[in-house]
Motif scaffolding. Structure first.
Motif, mmCIF file in Angstrom:
data_model
loop_
_atom_site.group_PDB
_atom_site.id
_atom_site.type_symbol
_atom_site.label_atom_id
_atom_site.label_comp_id
_atom_site.label_asym_id
_atom_site.label_seq_id
_atom_site.Cartn_x
_atom_site.Cartn_y
_atom_site.Cartn_z
ATOM 1 N N MET A 79 -33.580 76.282 -21.420
ATOM 2 C CA MET A 79 -34.010 75.498 -20.269
ATOM 3 C C MET A 79 -34.438 74.095 -20.696
ATOM 4 N N ASP A 84 -36.798 70.884 -19.331
ATOM 5 C CA ASP A 84 -37.861 70.608 -18.345
ATOM 6 C C ASP A 84 -38.706 69.466 -18.884
ATOM 7 N N THR A 137 -24.623 66.450 -16.032
ATOM 8 C CA THR A 137 -25.073 67.339 -14.967
ATOM 9 C C THR A 137 -24.486 66.865 -13.636
ATOM 10 N N GLY A 189 -33.639 72.288 -15.618
ATOM 11 C CA GLY A 189 -32.419 73.050 -15.362
ATOM 12 C C GLY A 189 -32.045 73.900 -16.566
ATOM 13 N N GLU A 190 -30.892 74.593 -16.445
ATOM 14 C CA GLU A 190 -30.462 75.503 -17.505
ATOM 15 C C GLU A 190 -29.171 74.984 -18.140
ATOM 16 N N LYS A 200 -27.185 72.866 -15.544
ATOM 17 C CA LYS A 200 -27.250 73.298 -14.149
ATOM 18 C C LYS A 200 -28.601 72.833 -13.619
ATOM 19 N N LYS A 230 -31.890 71.999 -11.633
ATOM 20 C CA LYS A 230 -32.711 72.672 -10.627
ATOM 21 C C LYS A 230 -33.611 71.685 -9.906
ATOM 22 N N GLN A 231 -34.031 70.639 -10.631
ATOM 23 C CA GLN A 231 -34.975 69.703 -10.032
ATOM 24 C C GLN A 231 -34.881 68.382 -10.773
#
Lengths: 306, 306, 306, 306, 306, 306
Positions: free
Chosen positions: F12, F14, F47, F68-69, F80, F82-83
């Motif tokens: 991940m 972040d 991304t 994200g991942e 991928k 996520k935010q």
């Protein structure tokens, strides 16, 4: 007394030399003649003997006393022969070009590099191979013409590359020094099978039909089995040998696929080109261009005045 | 029931097949999926499994029951999967493409050709090598893709070439039939080392770093020494293997330098191209063109109405 | 009495021969001379006549009595002329190289293959074309130099290829045998327009500006219209002719796009190379290499001792 | 109202257009869709119709009312379709790109150039051929894509080259103006056989298997025989056609061997490149680069601010 | 009295000519000789002087009275020298080939084209450069051999291209005429630095190590800074010069990236080839082929009878 | 916390990162999206942001917090997302890849090598040029992608080559060390004009139309005139710069014609390849192969287990 390679156009030769090659021909006017390549330690020169085709009397490796004048023939020097006498001598080694370092020094330094290999199996197979053909390895030329085409040319070329490899391994720490050293020592090893002998080298049948690269891969397979060498070591050494001409179109069966293989190819190239450029520019004055060199992509090289 | 290779766009698949390859991916919308290659004796087809990345559950060589519809995706068929169930079976050999002749027949005929070699040492080394890896030699494919990429593809390719060689040796009496036969049998022999296994073949490390041509030259050296094979025989066989790709830029370390080497290269080419053209045109109607084939210089082939 | 092609260096010529070519020159010392190519059924040899430039007296197709010694000049044989007398004879056909089979046999066998064509229109146009220029088709060479450059060379080359095509059509049943046979018979047909005559062939103006491939496509168009040949047959035959050199860079206007076109290209190549290799190795001893052949990618070929 | 070719990204289309191509596909999510090429006089744009594969309903040459927004998709414009309705209209000629000059003007000017040919036979065969396929000659495009791929593209290309040829013949008086004019008029004539029709052109079978260059050489042979054209005129015209792609590797069966053939090749090239560069730079602002053009060696072109 | 370039084989020379080159050699029989290139306004011819190597007595730019017969030597004319006397004259300009137009006319026309440039900075730098080396620009050849290798060859080549550029700019209105004119005037400007002098031109050191293209880009940078030329004008002119050989493999450091750069490359090519073809065909009879020209891809050209 | 370049598939992200590039697109389903390249000191990752085309909100050089991942997408990692939140920060230098040595150390060492130049004019011009653009020279990357595409990449590449040059000059005493050192320092100098800025480099107009090699030759001409540098020094430095890509087909306007030029080309190549191979193999386990590298002739590299 100047050697053959040092004589300028207009100067006279009058001394002992060796016949290196001898070929029959017939002139435009129908008469037979011989083309001789005369050689000593400093170089070689072509000459013509008119009205004879006696290739047995003037055979390769014969020592003769020759006299004549150095002429220019289409941009290359040629000897205008005035007199030639065959002598009863056989000390050919005094008449051949040799590496710029004594053979003993080359031997000592190359062996030190081999001793510095850390990986056990790699060291074992390299030592075995060099020991097995010790004399040939340290006397063979690296080629019939072009770069390192002289007595001990193979091992001298290896030593120059070892010094380069040593420095490059220091500058780029990701390189595996063992692989580089082993690759340099072995890459042209099978020239001792490809070329017939160190004095008047010619291509052998396996040299023509198989070539030194494949001969070496085959040799590694056979000796690797005898010595029970680790499979990874064997495969990796075979790859270094196979890929050292860099690209398929330059005679490399496979392209380099390891860092060390790529570097081996590059420093082989660098040492060969430096040697050819140095020979080409040896007698060129500052501010002048050399002859063109076919092996260097037909280029002519400039020697700056600086 | 039609096999995978026989299904047209719009038809349904609903039967047992083998997973040949399984690869993870993520879609443009960020979701994971699997790309599976499903195979049976008649061919293979690609399919997608959405919202899963479980490559262990759907692994190569697993037998599954699959159902779905054959679609056209950018000019290639693809299966739109409706249902898939992993079965507890392992009989993979029932799901792989194989040579058009039974393995036993290929064996018998190839061995007869080997028996017909006259020269003693040549026959001895060829028999020894084929016997030594008998099972692999008669089951390996000749490639991962393109021509003869199927079970027993290597020996089927060899047999087709032997028949061609036999006829050509009759039409051109200057050819040494022994050399042609031995060359055909051995030329791709080391594919058994280059490729991992006959069902889901992948390149091995020696396959990538050394390649089947050099591996075979090395094998001949080692076995030649063991069997004390005549030097000329060994060199000539090594040359046949080394030069069979014809030109350095096509992966041949040396160019053919014997009549038989040139012919070996030409008939290898002829059999490979016939096989690729036949597969390309297999389902093409008279008066139509096939797809383009990358391996055939990106050409599309026409099937005449005549 | 040995023919010209059978004489070794050091042997004497003293017999009737034909002048095949005659060219004026001046020597390095400023004197005029003639270069003559002397020929008989077994081959040809170059010679020089000093201090003359009388090209009318020593013209092509003249029969002469010539005497002299065979010498080696830069690796090629040359005649050292001692005496030459022009004779009042015109039987040139007794002095030219011809195909290894009698013309009658070639005719009979080629016609049988033509008769074996099944498709009506294809058979009709092939028969029409061969009949229309019957004599030229069975006497022209296939080239000025390189392969099949002799009397009836064109039809002999066609016959060899027909035998190959016949066997290959049996081994690969997907091939349309009619197309292969028609393609072989017609592929070089327009050499009878490209080359001036069978004895001392030179390129014609259409031969230079259009070339035999395009000349044949044009001939098919004209004759196809006369005979009202089916459009598909005509297009497909034009394609076979157009693509038989295989790749654009080898002079093929389009690449082969049918199985039969690809095979036609491959067997044309195979027969041409076998013929060139056979001639190159004809007088080479086992264990020796031939001269280099420019037409065979400058390769030298080895004749094994086996 | 802006035409299709004039719409920028972000603008809306809402008007009558023609379907030029229609192709089925399936999306990454498995759903079927259609790719349509919509066209009008100003250009064309690609669009996608989701969840349908009804290629008969949305077929080439159908007139539709389409609405949507122009988007950028990987550097190329694409229409995001909102609504599409098939209309009951057939006036396709109002929806296709055409040459920048009216057809009548092209006809008049080309015919004037043909009238200016002095040599009788050359004028006769050129007039005969153009008259024989008058309508096709003045409506066909010169290509399916790249340069002059529009209605009357062939004759517009011919007219531009005639103007160039006229000026060049004045600047270089050694050129035979008749040959240049005839060569320009005929060089691409057989595109009317190579391509199926002027509105939605596709390659025909003779177009694929023989090609327009060989088709024209064949046509000249047939018509030359009918009209009993002088042999030199015929051969020379065939040569101009055959060599106009300049080099074998660019699809030319023979290289240009006359001044006029070389110039024909060069001005064909010049006109084609000017046309492609103009189209590429049409909407590019000063100080900006165009997209890359595959047909122009993948180059991007700069429009100077000057 | 015929000039050197007009003499046919068998005719006699007996007049004043200039020695253009003088080179020492030794013959096959070991004797020294001189190779002289004799020249006058109409052409040049090679001759040999036997038994002398006095290159100072027969030096370049010396005027001599020479007599002898024109012979054919391997397809090229050569003078068989009977007598030669060095004269005490220095009017070399009367013995050199010059452009077909008087220098004054070339000057006037080129300057008019320069005056027609509209863009102020572009006109300013072009005028400055031509004025700065006015004499050299209008007397230098464009090459040592091949096309425009004569007195004022550079400016004559420029003028021919300007006329072409003028017409092409009218036919294709998107072209920026200023850029084309400036590009033509400057593209070969630095040949005045690359070649030593207009009468017996040789490559200079900067000519060999840097080349005229890079020398011109550098000159533009220096002069652009002095004259404070607009940056876009300077960059664009540098690009026109840099890219005028069209492709990297033809010596162009960058490929053309503007319409005008592409056209400059094409018309440079067109004028060079027309000039070479005209010279090649100058004395060729209708219905005959010329010699082969190395600079024209080794092609031979046909002069039609029409 | 791991950096972007250190994250494996499945891990991940972040943390704070910089947007390096931002491009609009539309998906296969017609929806708009953004492709972002996110970067920090350790590397970069691609991304996708769905349903937005707001390229101003997510612009290059903006600092964001992203989560994200890491996924695998066709063999390359992709995030991928996520935010994502745009931050009000501008410290871009904390988010860009930089040379492995501190800029100060690079400066000091490069300047020491420049001080070691003996020849006065050569030292003067090299110092002047480096001083004149000191900041740019020590911060620019050497490329947009491939080797040394990072902050201070240009000077780091220069320093590595200087170390190599220093050792090679010791091993081959015929090399002029001054020339090698000056050539290394200057060879890529004009990349500071070719590329726009050190953080998000793009090609400038002179970079595209002229290129760094020609820009440097021009710069040397201008500065050479200002400083009144010796002509031989200037010509020889221009040659070193011009020829350092080795062959015309690799973008070199002239081939190397001095020993030092050849060596400069070879060590530029060696350092570039070592750097690319090291990056390629950085996270590859022993016994595994890397991805393929387009810039390394599409090869994949093996990391031995030894």
């Amino acid at each position: 007394m100047k050697g053959i390679g040092q004589l300028a156009v207009g100067e006279m030769l009058d001394q002992r030399v060796m016949i290196k090659q001898s070929m029959k021909g017939i002139a435009a006017n129908g008469k037979p003649y011989l083309t001789l390549i005369l050689a000593d330690k400093t170089g070689e020169i072509e000459t013509k003997m008119w009205d004879t085709s006696d290739v047995e009397k003037y055979a390769p490796k014969f020592i003769v006393h020759a006299a004549g004048e150095v002429m220019d023939y289409r941009g290359r020097t040629q000897l205008k022969l005035k007199q030639i006498t065959v002598l009863d001598e056989t000390n050919v080694e005094e008449y051949i070009q040799a590496a710029p370092l004594p053979r003993e020094q080359i031997e000592t330094e190359v062996l030190q590099y081999i001793e510095s290999i850390q990986q056990a199996d790699m060291k074992r197979i390299v030592k075995h191979l060099v020991t097995k053909n010790f004399n040939a390895y340290f006397t063979h030329p690296a080629a019939v013409k072009n770069h390192h085409a002289f007595y001990s040319g193979l091992s001298y070329h290896v030593l120059s590359m070892l010094k380069l490899a040593d420095q490059i391994a220091k500058l780029y720490p990701t390189l595996n020094r063992d692989l580089l050293v082993a690759g340099v020592v072995l890459h042209d090893y099978a020239k001792i099978k490809e070329l017939s002998d160190p004095v008047t080298p010619e291509y052998t049948l396996p040299g023509k039909l198989v070539g030194h690269i494949s001969l070496m891969v085959a040799e590694l397979e056979k000796v690797g089995a005898e010595l029970e060498i680790d499979a990874e070591v064997l495969t990796v050494l075979q790859h270094l040998v196979l890929s050292h001409h860099g690209r398929p179109e330059w005679g490399s069966a496979v392209a380099p696929q390891m860092r060390e293989a790529e570097v081996l190819f590059l420093i082989d190239n660098l040492d060969a080109r430096m040697t050819m450029m140095d020979r080409l520019l040896e007698y060129v004055e500052p501010g002048q261009f050399s002859e063109r060199s076919f092996a260097l992509d037909n280029r002519s090289f400039y020697r700056p005045k600086l």
